[in-house]
Write a protein that holds these residues in place. Structure first.
Motif, mmCIF file in Angstrom:
data_model
loop_
_atom_site.group_PDB
_atom_site.id
_atom_site.type_symbol
_atom_site.label_atom_id
_atom_site.label_comp_id
_atom_site.label_asym_id
_atom_site.label_seq_id
_atom_site.Cartn_x
_atom_site.Cartn_y
_atom_site.Cartn_z
ATOM 1 N N GLU A 1 2.789 1.912 1.031
ATOM 2 C CA GLU A 1 3.682 1.324 2.034
ATOM 3 C C GLU A 1 2.982 0.197 2.778
ATOM 4 O O GLU A 1 3.593 -0.832 3.100
ATOM 5 C CB GLU A 1 4.139 2.406 3.009
ATOM 6 N N GLY A 2 1.702 0.396 3.049
ATOM 7 C CA GLY A 2 0.945 -0.648 3.726
ATOM 8 C C GLY A 2 0.848 -1.923 2.907
ATOM 9 O O GLY A 2 1.025 -3.022 3.423
ATOM 10 N N VAL A 3 0.593 -1.788 1.605
ATOM 11 C CA VAL A 3 0.502 -2.959 0.734
ATOM 12 C C VAL A 3 1.821 -3.734 0.744
ATOM 13 O O VAL A 3 1.839 -4.971 0.839
ATOM 14 C CB VAL A 3 0.132 -2.540 -0.702
ATOM 15 N N LYS A 4 2.940 -3.012 0.656
ATOM 16 C CA LYS A 4 4.247 -3.670 0.645
ATOM 17 C C LYS A 4 4.494 -4.436 1.943
ATOM 18 O O LYS A 4 4.978 -5.576 1.926
ATOM 19 C CB LYS A 4 5.348 -2.634 0.431
ATOM 20 N N LEU A 5 4.143 -3.818 3.067
ATOM 21 C CA LEU A 5 4.396 -4.488 4.344
ATOM 22 C C LEU A 5 3.498 -5.702 4.529
ATOM 23 O O LEU A 5 3.955 -6.758 4.982
ATOM 24 C CB LEU A 5 4.203 -3.512 5.503
ATOM 25 N N TRP A 6 2.215 -5.589 4.167
ATOM 26 C CA TRP A 6 1.318 -6.739 4.338
ATOM 27 C C TRP A 6 1.722 -7.883 3.425
ATOM 28 O O TRP A 6 1.581 -9.058 3.802
ATOM 29 C CB TRP A 6 -0.129 -6.329 4.095
ATOM 30 N N TYR B 1 -7.572 -5.825 11.350
ATOM 31 C CA TYR B 1 -7.900 -4.737 12.262
ATOM 32 C C TYR B 1 -6.928 -3.568 12.087
ATOM 33 O O TYR B 1 -7.344 -2.401 11.979
ATOM 34 C CB TYR B 1 -7.859 -5.250 13.699
ATOM 35 N N ILE B 2 -5.627 -3.861 12.078
ATOM 36 C CA ILE B 2 -4.634 -2.790 11.962
ATOM 37 C C ILE B 2 -4.685 -2.163 10.569
ATOM 38 O O ILE B 2 -4.557 -0.946 10.420
ATOM 39 C CB ILE B 2 -3.233 -3.330 12.282
ATOM 40 N N GLY B 3 -4.879 -2.981 9.538
ATOM 41 C CA GLY B 3 -5.043 -2.431 8.200
ATOM 42 C C GLY B 3 -6.247 -1.516 8.108
ATOM 43 O O GLY B 3 -6.199 -0.462 7.455
ATOM 44 N N TRP B 4 -7.340 -1.889 8.784
ATOM 45 C CA TRP B 4 -8.540 -1.050 8.818
ATOM 46 C C TRP B 4 -8.277 0.253 9.561
ATOM 47 O O TRP B 4 -8.725 1.329 9.149
ATOM 48 C CB TRP B 4 -9.665 -1.837 9.486
ATOM 49 N N LEU B 5 -7.551 0.180 10.673
ATOM 50 C CA LEU B 5 -7.217 1.388 11.414
ATOM 51 C C LEU B 5 -6.453 2.383 10.538
ATOM 52 O O LEU B 5 -6.751 3.570 10.518
ATOM 53 C CB LEU B 5 -6.352 1.033 12.629
ATOM 54 N N LEU B 6 -5.466 1.864 9.804
ATOM 55 C CA LEU B 6 -4.572 2.726 9.034
ATOM 56 C C LEU B 6 -5.225 3.275 7.771
ATOM 57 O O LEU B 6 -5.058 4.452 7.439
ATOM 58 C CB LEU B 6 -3.302 1.959 8.662
ATOM 59 N N HIS B 7 -5.947 2.426 7.039
ATOM 60 C CA HIS B 7 -6.417 2.819 5.702
ATOM 61 C C HIS B 7 -7.866 2.408 5.440
ATOM 62 O O HIS B 7 -8.212 2.025 4.345
ATOM 63 C CB HIS B 7 -5.500 2.207 4.633
ATOM 64 N N ARG B 8 -8.687 2.423 6.489
ATOM 65 C CA ARG B 8 -10.111 2.182 6.363
ATOM 66 C C ARG B 8 -10.404 0.765 5.842
ATOM 67 O O ARG B 8 -9.579 -0.122 5.987
ATOM 68 C CB ARG B 8 -10.755 3.256 5.487
ATOM 69 N N THR B 9 -11.575 0.575 5.239
ATOM 70 C CA THR B 9 -11.998 -0.759 4.820
ATOM 71 C C THR B 9 -11.060 -1.363 3.780
ATOM 72 O O THR B 9 -10.719 -2.551 3.856
ATOM 73 C CB THR B 9 -13.431 -0.713 4.257
ATOM 74 N N ILE B 10 -10.597 -0.562 2.816
ATOM 75 C CA ILE B 10 -9.716 -1.090 1.789
ATOM 76 C C ILE B 10 -8.401 -1.563 2.401
ATOM 77 O O ILE B 10 -7.816 -2.556 1.961
ATOM 78 C CB ILE B 10 -9.458 -0.027 0.684
#
Length: 475
Positions: free
Chosen positions: A35-40, A95-104
Motif C-alpha cells: 500500500e505504501g508503494v502505491k501511495l508514494w 521520513y514518513i516512509g522510514w517511520l512506516l516501513h523502516r529504511t526500505i
C-alpha cells in the motif's frame, strides 16, 4: 477513491484544513508495504506546485484521508525537514516512509517522489538540447521565461509574508540581498551568517527572533496508524542506539561521495564529470531555503564560473522544472545535462548529457536519504529548541533577500537584451536594449498569478502560447 476519513474512523466535526481538527480521531490499521508503494507512486506522479503544493498533497493523503500519520507527528517531521539542506518535501516523504516501513520504506518513498519528474525532465532536456534553437521552440520559451519571472516574484512575496514579521527580519533580508547582489558574497556564507545572527539574536533579544521562528503551533492531535504502532512498541527502529550514527555515516557517506571520488580519480579534477559531481555535492549541503534560494548561486556558477549555460538558459531550465512533477530542484538536472552534453569528449552528446543528468541527480538527492536516516531517530531532541528555531527564522529571512536577487537577475535577462557589469559582479541593464514584448508578457503573467490567482501551469501554458503569437505578429 478513498472514503472520507470521518467515515473510516467514526469521528465527527473534522475540518479539512492543515493542522485543524475538532477532536482526537482514532487511527486505522497500519498500512502494508505494498500500500505504501502505491501511495508514494501516486504522490510522485501528482506532486506539482512546488514544496507548498507537495506538502499539502502529502498532508491530504497521509493525514486527512488515510490516517497513516497523526497531525502532530506530521508537523514535527516537517519542522525537522525544514532544518535540513535540500528539498524538504522529498525529505518529508523519506521520513514518513522510514517511520512506516523502516529504511526500505524511506528509500521507496524518496525514489518514487523524484523518479517521475526526473524522467520527464530528462526528456525535456534532450528536446531542448536538440531543438532549442528551432523558431517555434524559441518562441515557446520566450513566453515561458515571462511566466517564470512572475512565479519567482510570487514565491518571494509568499515567503516574505511568512518570514518578515518585524524590522529585524526585514533588515536581514535586505542585508542578504546586498551581500549577494552588490558584494558578490557566496550563498553558503550568507546562510551561515544568517543562522548565526538568529542563534545569537535569540539570546540577546528573544522577542525579536522568536516571532520569526518556525516553531510548531499547538493543534489538537489526529491520531494516525504510526501513533498506534508506537504505542504497541512496533517501531523499535526509531530509537537511536550507540552505534546508529557511526553506522549510518559509514554506510551513506561512501554511497554518496564514493562515485564522485572515483570519477575524480579516473577523469581528473578538470573534467566536466568531476566538476558536476563536486559542485552539486556542495550544493546538497548548502541548499537551505529550497530551490528558489539556491538558483541564483547555481546560475552564477553555471553561467559565469563554469560556462556550462548561457544566462537565458537557466531561466529556460526553471520553466521546464515548473512543468514537471517532483521537487523544483530538478532544474539542476537540466544544468548537469547541458554541461555534459556540450563537453561530451569521446562520448556521444546525448549519452554524455544523460550521464551528466544522472550524476547530478545522484549528488543532489542521495544526501537527502543520508540526512533523514542519520538524524530522524534524534528528532525528539529538536522539539522546542528555541535557538534552532530562531536560527532557521533568520535563514528564511535571508532567503527572501536571495530570492529578491534571483528575481532581479531573471528580470534583467528576460526583459533586457543587454546588461553591463559595473564591478563586484553587479549587473545593471542597458535601457536601450529593452524588449517591449518580453516586458508586456511579464506584466501579463504577473497579473495572472498575483492578481487573478491563475494557477502556475495555466499561466505557463498561456504565456508560451502568447509568446508564439506575439513573436509571429511582430515578425
Amino acid at each position: 477513491m478513498s472514503a472520507p476519513a470521518s467515515d473510516k474512523t467514526g469521528a465527527s466535526d473534522k475540518t479539512g484544513a492543515l493542522g485543524k481538527t475538532a477532536e482526537i480521531v482514532e487511527a486505522p490499521a497500519a498500512p502494508s508495504f505494498r500500500e505504501g508503494v502505491k501511495l508514494w507512486a501516486k504522490i510522485g506522479l501528482l506532486s506539482f506546485g512546488g514544496p507548498a503544493g507537495q506538502i499539502a498533497l502529502m498532508h491530504r493523503e497521509l493525514v486527512e484521508e488515510r490516517r497513516w500519520i497523526g497531525e502532530q507527528r506530521f508537523l514535527h517531521a516537517l519542522n525537522y525537514c525544514m532544518l535540513l539542506p535540500g528539498p524538504e518535501a522529498q525529505q518529508l516523504a523519506i521520513y514518513i516512509g522510514w517511520l512506516l516501513h523502516r529504511t526500505i520504506g524511506g528509500l521507496v518513498a524518496g525514489i518514487l517522489f523524484v523518479a517521475p519528474g526526473a524522467l520527464v525532465m530528462l526528456t525535456l532536456s534532450i528536446l531542448y538540447a536538440l531543438y532549442g534553437d528551432a523558431p517555434l521552440v524559441e518562441a515557446l520559451f520566450f513566453g515561458v521565461k515571462a511566466a517564470v519571472l512572475a512565479i519567482v516574484i510570487e514565491a518571494m512575496i509568499r515567503i516574505g509574508r511568512r518570514a518578515l514579521k518585524n524590522r529585524v527580519m526585514v533588515s536581514i533580508a535586505l542585508a542578504a540581498f546586498i551581500a549577494i547582489y552588490a558584494l558578490n558574497m557566496p550563498f553558503p556564507l550568507i546562510v551561515l551568517l544568517a543562522g548565526l545572527t538568529g542563534w545569537i539574536g535569540n539570546r540577546v533579544a528573544p522577542a525579536l527572533f522568536s516571532g520569526a521562528a518556525h516553531g510548531k503551533d499547538a493543534v489538537p492531535d489526529i491520531r494516525g496508524a504510526v501513533d498506534l504502532m508506537f504505542e504497541r512498541g512496533e517501531l523499535a527502529h526509531t530509537q537511536p542506539t550507540r552505534w546508529h550514527a557511526p553506522r549510518t555515516v559509514a554506510i551513506w557517506l561512501p554511497i554518496w561521495l564514493g562515485p564522485v571520488l572515483l570519477i575524480w580519480a579516473f577523469t581528473g579534477p578538470a573534467s566536466v564529470w568531476t566538476q558536476i559531481g563536486g559542485f552539486f555535492s556542495v550544493m546538497a549541503v548548502v541548499t537551505f531555503g529550497g530551490a528558489y534560494a539556491v538558483l541564483a548561486y547555481v546560475a552564477q556558477a553555471a553561467v559565469e564560473s563554469f560556462g556550462w549555460l548561457a544566462p537565458g538558459e537557466m531561466v529556460d531550465g526553471l520553466g521546464l522544472a515548473e512543468t514537471t512533477p517532483g521537487p523544483l530542484i530538478l532544474v539542476l538536472q537540466f544544468v548537469g545535462f547541458l554541461a555534459a552534453f556540450r563537453q561530451s569528449g569521446s562520448l556521444s552528446p546525448l549519452l554524455a548529457g544523460s550521464l551528466g543528468a544522472m550524476l547530478t541527480l545522484w549528488a543532489t538527492f542521495t544526501p537527502c536519504f543520508f540526512w533523514i536516516f542519520l538524524g530522524a531517530p534524534y528528532i525528539e531532541s529538536l522539539r522546542g529548541n528555541k535557538a534552532l528555531s530562531a536560527a532557521l527564522g533568520a535563514i528564511t529571512a535571508a532567503v527572501v533577500g536571495v530570492i529578491m536577487n534571483l528575481a532581479l537577475w531573471f528580470g534583467l535577462h528576460v526583459i533586457f537584451g543587454e546588461v553591463r557589469n559595473v564591478g563586484l559582479g553587479t549587473d545593471v541593464p542597458v535601457l536601450s536594449s529593452i524588449d517591449w514584448r518580453a516586458a508586456l508578457l511579464s506584466c501579463a503573467a504577473m497579473i495572472a498569478i498575483l492578481k487573478l490567482k491563475i494557477g502556475m501551469l495555466p499561466t505557463l501554458a498561456g504565456s508560451a502560447l502568447a509568446g508564439v503569437l506575439l513573436l509571429a505578429a511582430s515578425g
